[in-house]
Enzyme design. Structure first.
Site, PDB file in Angstrom:
ATOM      1  N   SER A  79     -10.748 -17.829  14.599  1.00 20.55           N
ATOM      2  CA  SER A  79     -10.358 -17.783  13.185  1.00 20.55           C
ATOM      3  C   SER A  79     -10.021 -19.169  12.670  1.00 20.55           C
ATOM      4  CB  SER A  79      -9.138 -16.875  13.008  1.00 20.55           C
ATOM      5  OG  SER A  79      -8.601 -17.056  11.712  1.00 20.55           O
ATOM      6  N   ASP A 195      -6.686   1.068   2.129  1.00 20.40           N
ATOM      7  CA  ASP A 195      -7.032  -0.355   2.134  1.00 20.40           C
ATOM      8  C   ASP A 195      -8.430  -0.587   2.692  1.00 20.40           C
ATOM      9  OD1 ASP A 195      -4.445  -0.515   1.286  1.00 20.40           O
ATOM     10  OD2 ASP A 195      -3.652  -1.186   3.211  1.00 20.40           O
TER      11      ASP A 195
HETATM   12  C1  GLA Z   1      -0.338   0.063   2.966  1.00 20.91           C
HETATM   13  C2  GLA Z   1      -1.172   1.004   3.820  1.00 20.91           C
HETATM   14  C3  GLA Z   1      -1.962   1.965   2.948  1.00 20.91           C
HETATM   15  C4  GLA Z   1      -1.061   2.649   1.923  1.00 20.91           C
HETATM   16  C5  GLA Z   1      -0.193   1.636   1.203  1.00 20.91           C
HETATM   17  C6  GLA Z   1       0.807   2.287   0.301  1.00 20.91           C
HETATM   18  O1  GLA Z   1      -1.152  -0.796   2.230  1.00 20.91           O
HETATM   19  O2  GLA Z   1      -2.056   0.266   4.638  1.00 20.91           O
HETATM   20  O3  GLA Z   1      -2.639   2.899   3.744  1.00 20.91           O
HETATM   21  O4  GLA Z   1      -0.301   3.649   2.530  1.00 20.91           O
HETATM   22  O5  GLA Z   1       0.513   0.802   2.107  1.00 20.91           O
HETATM   23  O6  GLA Z   1       0.173   2.919  -0.756  1.00 20.91           O
END
Ligand code: GLA
Length: 410
Positions: A79, A195
């Site tokens: 990285s 995400d």
């Molecule tokens: C983090 C987690 C997600 C979600 C958010 C809150 O980003 O990785 O999966 O739960 O918090 O919405």
């Protein structure tokens, strides 16, 4: 000139520097170059592990990976953002080894960042996919620990590269699921699917309306500039870490609430029945806490649906109060805000923002602020001044324009 850092030039450095870095590290050209973005979530927080709705959009900040497959099962990971040189592993010996989360898995100090790409290789092989070794070099402009999903960007860019190099033919949503599996089981963070889906599936100019129960999604146009508005991201620089236990506690609290109410997930509590559900929870051992968690999830799912309705009607300004209500719910019911996030939100609103809220997992990280284009500088300056007056480190403020999801660059 204060205000927002221009996100785009720094965020999109293109394929060439990463290709050059790969050559310098491994002495040959990579087989290809891929990119995956960070994200902000517009609305729908902590709903993803309750089978609910979310609405992320991709940032221009990107993780770029140059990768070449190997036939000997060796996995070499490097990285441009981490000290420590090449991490060398072997696909046959990859074992899930939840990290010492107290030390901060999300910030991935030292060689820990390598658990994310290694975890993706592990998850793909666990799923029976014919994935072998690889040489990989990554560079990222997604800030770590800022609640902007640097981990998901790293996982998804790895998954997409392997998908192409090993001709797996997987859909973006399937890549997101494998990336989540890597994070849950290999890295040891109990995150939901939001995400990774954002990194894999978002498209430029849109927010992604995702039903995390059946993973159906819809691209919803989100052209803030066309309506004279701007979406600011305020990175409070308070490093968040989903591995510290508080995230997992909220998750188990929600599951306890669902059990007490006799539903598979809190998604199944209709907004119209919230009052009855809160009454029904009176006899649970930790009634006040469980009620608050349930109230947040049920009202938050409802807010996502209202936001989608406004966006479908072409009225972005109308979502402002819903964003702000979402912040109050995360602060008061879900109890995951912090002084810096509250200060960013309160100051932005007092300075004329249309709406504002914390975004992401909480306990630090970033806030989003919807603001009239003409007021953007004033609002940014007010937030920066308030942080200075409170003795907080200067926040990093930039404009979020919805960018593309994961893609091959070369
Ligand atoms: C983090 C987690 C997600 C979600 C958010 C809150 O980003 O990785 O999966 O739960 O918090 O919405």
């Amino acid at each position: 000139m204060i205000a927002h850092e221009a996100a785009t030039p720094a965020a999109e450095h293109g394929a060439a520097p990463t290709e050059a870095a790969f050559r310098a590290v491994y002495g040959a050209a990579p087989a290809g170059i891929w990119a995956a973005p960070g994200r902000v979530n517009l609305i729908g927080e902590h709903t993803d592990y309750n089978d609910g709705f979310v609405m992320p959009l991709a940032l221009p900040h990107t993780t770029i990976a140059a990768v070449t497959p190997r036939t000997d099962g060796v996995l070499r990971l490097h990285s441009g953002n981490a000290e420590g040189g090449i991490v060398e592993l072997h696909t046959d010996t990859l074992r899930p080894a939840p990290m010492d989360t107290a030390a901060g898995s999300r910030a991935a100090p030292d060689g820990r960042w390598a658990a994310y790409p290694a975890g993706v290789v592990w998850a793909m092989r666990e799923a029976g996919l014919p994935v072998g070794g690889a040489d990989l070099h990554v560079d990222s402009t997604v800030p770590t620990g800022a609640g902007l999903s640097s981990s998901a960007a790293l996982e998804v860019v790895t998954a997409l590269a392997l998908n192409d190099l090993y001709a797996l033919g997987l859909t973006p949503q399937r890549l997101a699921q494998l990336a989540q599996r890597a994070e849950n089981a290999f890295v040891g963070v109990p995150c939901g699917i939001m995400d990774q889906t954002a990194a894999a599936c978002c498209t430029a100019g849109h927010a992604l309306f995702l039903d995390t129960r059946d993973l159906r999604s819809r691209q919803v146009p989100f052209d803030v500039a066309a309506q004279g508005l701007r979406l600011l991201v305020v990175d409070t620089r308070v490093k968040h870490d989903l591995g510290d236990g508080a995230y997992a506690e909220r998750r188990t609290g929600c599951e306890r609430g669902a059990r007490a109410l006799g539903v598979p997930a809190l998604r199944d509590v209709p907004h119209a029945q919230l009052a009855d559900a809160l009454v029904a929870l009176t006899d649970t051992p930790d009634a006040p806490d469980t009620r608050a968690l349930v109230r947040h999830i049920v009202t938050e799912n409802h807010r996502v649906e209202e936001v989608v309705a406004h966006l479908d009607a072409g009225d972005i300004r109308a979502i402002g109060p819903l964003l702000t209500a979402g912040h109050a719910s995360l602060r008061d019911d879900f109890a995951i805000s912090c002084a810096e996030l509250d200060l960013a939100v309160d100051t932005a609103l007092a300075a004329g923002a249309v709406g504002a809220r914390m975004t992401g997992g909480g306990f630090g990280g970033s806030a989003i602020v919807l603001v009239d284009e003409a007021a953007a500088d004033t609002v940014s300056a007010a937030v920066t001044a308030a942080f200075a007056a409170a003795g907080h480190a200067a926040p990093r403020i930039f404009t979020a324009v919805p960018g593309p999801g994961a893609r091959r660059l070369a």
